[in-house]
Design a protein around this motif. Structure first.
Motif, mmCIF file in Angstrom:
data_model
loop_
_atom_site.group_PDB
_atom_site.id
_atom_site.type_symbol
_atom_site.label_atom_id
_atom_site.label_comp_id
_atom_site.label_asym_id
_atom_site.label_seq_id
_atom_site.Cartn_x
_atom_site.Cartn_y
_atom_site.Cartn_z
ATOM 1 N N ASN A 165 0.860 -1.181 0.000
ATOM 2 C CA ASN A 165 0.000 0.000 0.000
ATOM 3 C C ASN A 165 0.901 1.238 0.000
ATOM 4 N N PRO A 166 0.762 2.136 -0.984
ATOM 5 C CA PRO A 166 1.668 3.289 -1.070
ATOM 6 C C PRO A 166 1.621 4.189 0.157
ATOM 7 N N TYR A 167 0.468 4.295 0.800
ATOM 8 C CA TYR A 167 0.352 5.187 1.957
ATOM 9 C C TYR A 167 1.156 4.646 3.152
ATOM 10 N N TRP A 168 1.205 3.312 3.295
ATOM 11 C CA TRP A 168 2.032 2.725 4.349
ATOM 12 C C TRP A 168 3.509 2.911 4.034
ATOM 13 N N VAL A 169 3.870 2.790 2.755
ATOM 14 C CA VAL A 169 5.263 2.984 2.356
ATOM 15 C C VAL A 169 5.699 4.416 2.671
ATOM 16 N N ILE A 170 4.845 5.387 2.366
ATOM 17 C CA ILE A 170 5.154 6.789 2.647
ATOM 18 C C ILE A 170 5.304 7.013 4.145
ATOM 19 N N PHE A 171 4.398 6.431 4.933
ATOM 20 C CA PHE A 171 4.456 6.575 6.388
ATOM 21 C C PHE A 171 5.762 5.988 6.937
ATOM 22 N N ILE A 172 6.109 4.786 6.483
ATOM 23 C CA ILE A 172 7.338 4.131 6.946
ATOM 24 C C ILE A 172 8.565 4.933 6.502
ATOM 25 N N PHE A 173 8.531 5.457 5.260
ATOM 26 C CA PHE A 173 9.640 6.275 4.770
ATOM 27 C C PHE A 173 9.823 7.522 5.636
ATOM 28 N N ALA A 174 8.715 8.152 6.025
ATOM 29 C CA ALA A 174 8.795 9.341 6.888
ATOM 30 C C ALA A 174 9.402 8.985 8.245
ATOM 31 N N ILE A 175 9.023 7.822 8.797
ATOM 32 C CA ILE A 175 9.597 7.380 10.073
ATOM 33 C C ILE A 175 11.096 7.121 9.920
ATOM 34 N N ILE A 176 11.489 6.468 8.808
ATOM 35 C CA ILE A 176 12.914 6.207 8.551
ATOM 36 C C ILE A 176 13.684 7.529 8.459
ATOM 37 N N ALA A 177 13.090 8.525 7.809
ATOM 38 C CA ALA A 177 13.743 9.839 7.682
ATOM 39 C C ALA A 177 13.963 10.465 9.055
ATOM 40 N N ILE A 178 12.952 10.408 9.905
ATOM 41 C CA ILE A 178 13.074 10.992 11.250
ATOM 42 C C ILE A 178 14.158 10.265 12.050
ATOM 43 N N VAL A 179 14.152 8.927 11.983
ATOM 44 C CA VAL A 179 15.178 8.138 12.683
ATOM 45 C C VAL A 179 16.569 8.482 12.135
ATOM 46 N N ALA A 180 16.678 8.620 10.806
ATOM 47 C CA ALA A 180 17.965 8.971 10.192
ATOM 48 C C ALA A 180 18.453 10.327 10.687
ATOM 49 N N PHE A 181 17.542 11.297 10.825
ATOM 50 C CA PHE A 181 17.923 12.624 11.329
ATOM 51 C C PHE A 181 18.459 12.527 12.756
#
Length: 197
Positions: A165-181
């Motif tokens: 589901n693209p919306y879950w992928v976007i949500f997970i990507f946003a979480i990965i970005a925050i963790v990366a920061f």
């Protein structure tokens, strides 16, 4: 001029002029942000500056959220967006070559041209290397073609490949970005403490 501005508002003949103006503004922003410095870009790999990581993660997250939000609102049809075809071997080998070049030279192709525009000698050498690589690749294309076109997967995305589901992928990507920061800030502080104190 793209999916948001109909051609009766901005004629198609203006596309190249608008693209040049966007490129000039983009180059100005790169230079103003310090991205024409090889030290700033190499800092990602040495752990003392993660501005590049943060900017590109933010750009990717904002872009994908914006595109899917405009699709949701009916301003954009995602199915009509171009997806570059995937040649797996070419992508992997090209990614490794670009990654090594990024670490060794401290530039990516875009930032190297920005640095050339302001007269940086290391950027001239870097872009010269790119040109030599392009020339050799074009002259030896028949040798490289089986690798370049190997393992063709078509115009696919991760969502298509795995049925996600693209919306879950976007949500997970946003979480990965925050963790990366957060991780980037921890690493930067530790590196700064070790080398600058």
């Amino acid at each position: 001029m793209g999916p948001l501005i109909p051609n009766d508002i901005i004629p198609i003949e203006w596309d190249s002029i608008i693209a040049i103006l966007i490129g000039i503004v983009f180059g100005f922003v790169l230079e103003a942000s310090g991205f024409s410095s090889s030290r700033k870009l190499a800092g990602v790999f040495y752990g003392y500056d993660f501005a590049v990581l943060k900017v590109f993660f933010t750009a990717a997250a904002v872009s994908v959220i914006g595109i899917y939000y405009m699709d949701y609102l009916g301003y954009l049809n995602i199915s009509q967006l171009y997806v570059h075809p995937t040649y797996l071997w070419g992508a992997i080998i090209g990614g490794v070559i670009m990654g090594v070049g990024f670490v060794a030279g401290g530039f990516c192709p875009g930032t190297s041209l920005c640095a050339v525009a302001i007269g940086k000698l290391d950027a001239w050498i870097y872009v010269g290397g790119i040109m030599v690589g392009v020339f050799l690749f074009s002259e030896l294309y028949t040798i490289f073609q089986p690798i370049y076109e190997g393992y063709y997967l078509g115009n696919i995305t991760l969502m298509d490949s795995f049925g996600w589901n693209p919306y879950w992928v976007i949500f997970i990507f946003a979480i990965i970005a925050i963790v990366a920061f957060v991780v980037a800030d921890i690493v930067r502080k530790k590196v700064k403490k070790v080398f600058y104190e």
